[in-house]
Design an enzyme around this catalytic site. Structure first.
Site, PDB file in Angstrom:
ATOM      1  N   TYR A 114      32.003 -17.386  18.675  1.00 35.75           N
ATOM      2  CA  TYR A 114      31.146 -17.712  17.533  1.00 35.75           C
ATOM      3  C   TYR A 114      31.497 -19.099  16.987  1.00 35.75           C
ATOM      4  O   TYR A 114      30.616 -19.943  16.782  1.00 35.75           O
ATOM      5  CB  TYR A 114      31.296 -16.659  16.433  1.00 35.75           C
ATOM      6  CG  TYR A 114      30.339 -16.859  15.279  1.00 35.75           C
ATOM      7  CD1 TYR A 114      29.013 -16.441  15.387  1.00 35.75           C
ATOM      8  CD2 TYR A 114      30.742 -17.456  14.094  1.00 35.75           C
ATOM      9  CE1 TYR A 114      28.123 -16.614  14.337  1.00 35.75           C
ATOM     10  CE2 TYR A 114      29.862 -17.638  13.043  1.00 35.75           C
ATOM     11  CZ  TYR A 114      28.550 -17.212  13.170  1.00 35.75           C
ATOM     12  OH  TYR A 114      27.670 -17.405  12.131  1.00 35.75           O
ATOM     13  N   LYS A 140      28.978 -22.350  17.278  1.00 37.25           N
ATOM     14  CA  LYS A 140      28.469 -22.942  16.035  1.00 37.25           C
ATOM     15  C   LYS A 140      28.905 -24.407  15.904  1.00 37.25           C
ATOM     16  O   LYS A 140      28.154 -25.244  15.381  1.00 37.25           O
ATOM     17  CB  LYS A 140      28.920 -22.125  14.821  1.00 37.25           C
ATOM     18  CG  LYS A 140      28.222 -20.770  14.719  1.00 37.25           C
ATOM     19  CD  LYS A 140      26.707 -20.908  14.619  1.00 37.25           C
ATOM     20  CE  LYS A 140      26.005 -19.581  14.429  1.00 37.25           C
ATOM     21  NZ  LYS A 140      24.537 -19.707  14.272  1.00 37.25           N
TER      22      LYS A 140
END
Length: 283
Positions: free
Chosen positions: A157, A161
């Protein structure tokens, strides 16, 4: 009063079946935009469309074929796409995220990064003079504070991102003076299904207050000046700005602080596991 930079514009919002995407779509409609909403959850996105008066185009907004189908349908519905909110994102974090499979990494890169790349690849030429109508456009990425800082316990994640922010930065550097406004929305904890599924990390993500999705949408709309000028970073949690500055000013000190925070999270998880085991043994 409708926002002059959004009123009458054609806008597409991906991942709009709930959470931040639904809030962005709802606010766009309130500001006078004509909106197409997209999500892989067809029932959810049709519900949103019916509720706010938008056009639903269910489907995958990450694959090349899916992006092309979405843009074709949105162009037919809107005539022109002026605003594209690349909001769809996923998190497949597991307890030991270093051991996340290649499949998990590929899924998250596919949605969290390549969905943005494929949409920009198709849209930006339409907005430029020469290859398109020269009318410009606004490309908005829903990233995360994890893309500016990191997210403890969530390697795929955090990495994807960061990549989403990095691509948006490149897009702004390359096309920002040619009529393409690029923005990256980077919230911390937001009251969405993704936060509820964060397990022990929920309290960490909510440390600086978990905002409602509508607050995130409001922060984005408020960032756009009447003349169309807007900051690249939209920080619904203003404290993320100083955190980001501190990280850049003294990265080693920042890393040391994050290690201490990670150790605190590890202890919290251990205590939670022990408590769960104790509860089970009492039954």
């Amino acid at each position: 009063m409708a926002h002059p930079q959004l009123d009458g514009r054609g806008a597409v919002v991906t991942g709009a079946g709930g959470g931040i995407g639904e809030a962005l779509a709802r606010r766009l409609v309130e500001e006078g935009a004509r909106v197409v909403v997209n999500d892989v959850d067809a029932d959810a996105v049709r519900r949103v469309a019916d509720d706010i008066g938008a056009t639903a185009v269910p489907g995958d907004a990450a694959s090349t074929a899916g992006v092309e189908a979405l843009l074709d349908a949105a162009t037919e519905a809107l005539g022109r796409i002026d605003v594209y909110c690349a909001n769809a994102g996923i998190d497949r974090t597991i307890a030991d995220s270093l051991q996340a499979s290649d499949e998990v990494w590929e899924q998250m890169l596919h949605v969290n990064v390549m969905g943005h790349v494929r949409a920009a690849r198709a849209l930006v030429p339409r907005w430029l003079p020469g290859t398109g109508d020269g009318g410009g456009g606004r490309f908005v990425v829903t990233a995360s504070a994890a893309g500016l800082l990191t997210m403890i316990g969530a390697a795929p994640y955090s990495t994807t991102k960061h990549a989403a922010v990095g691509f948006a930065e490149w897009l702004s550097v390359t096309y920002g003076d040619r009529g393409v406004d690029v923005q990256a929305i980077c919230p911390q904890g937001v009251q969405t299904a993704m936060l509820e599924q964060a397990g022990p990390l929920k309290d960490l993500l909510s440390h600086d207050e978990a905002l409602a999705p509508a607050d995130v949408a409001a922060a984005w709309v408020d960032s756009i000046a009447d003349d169309g000028s807007s900051p690249f970073l939209v920080l619904p949690h203003p404290e993320v700005g100083p955190y980001y500055a501190a990280r850049a000013a003294d990265t080693d000190r920042w890393l040391g602080g994050m290690r201490r925070l990670r150790a605190k999270v590890d202890r919290f998880i251990d205590q939670s596991d022990q408590s769960d085991q104790s509860d089970q043994s009492d039954r």
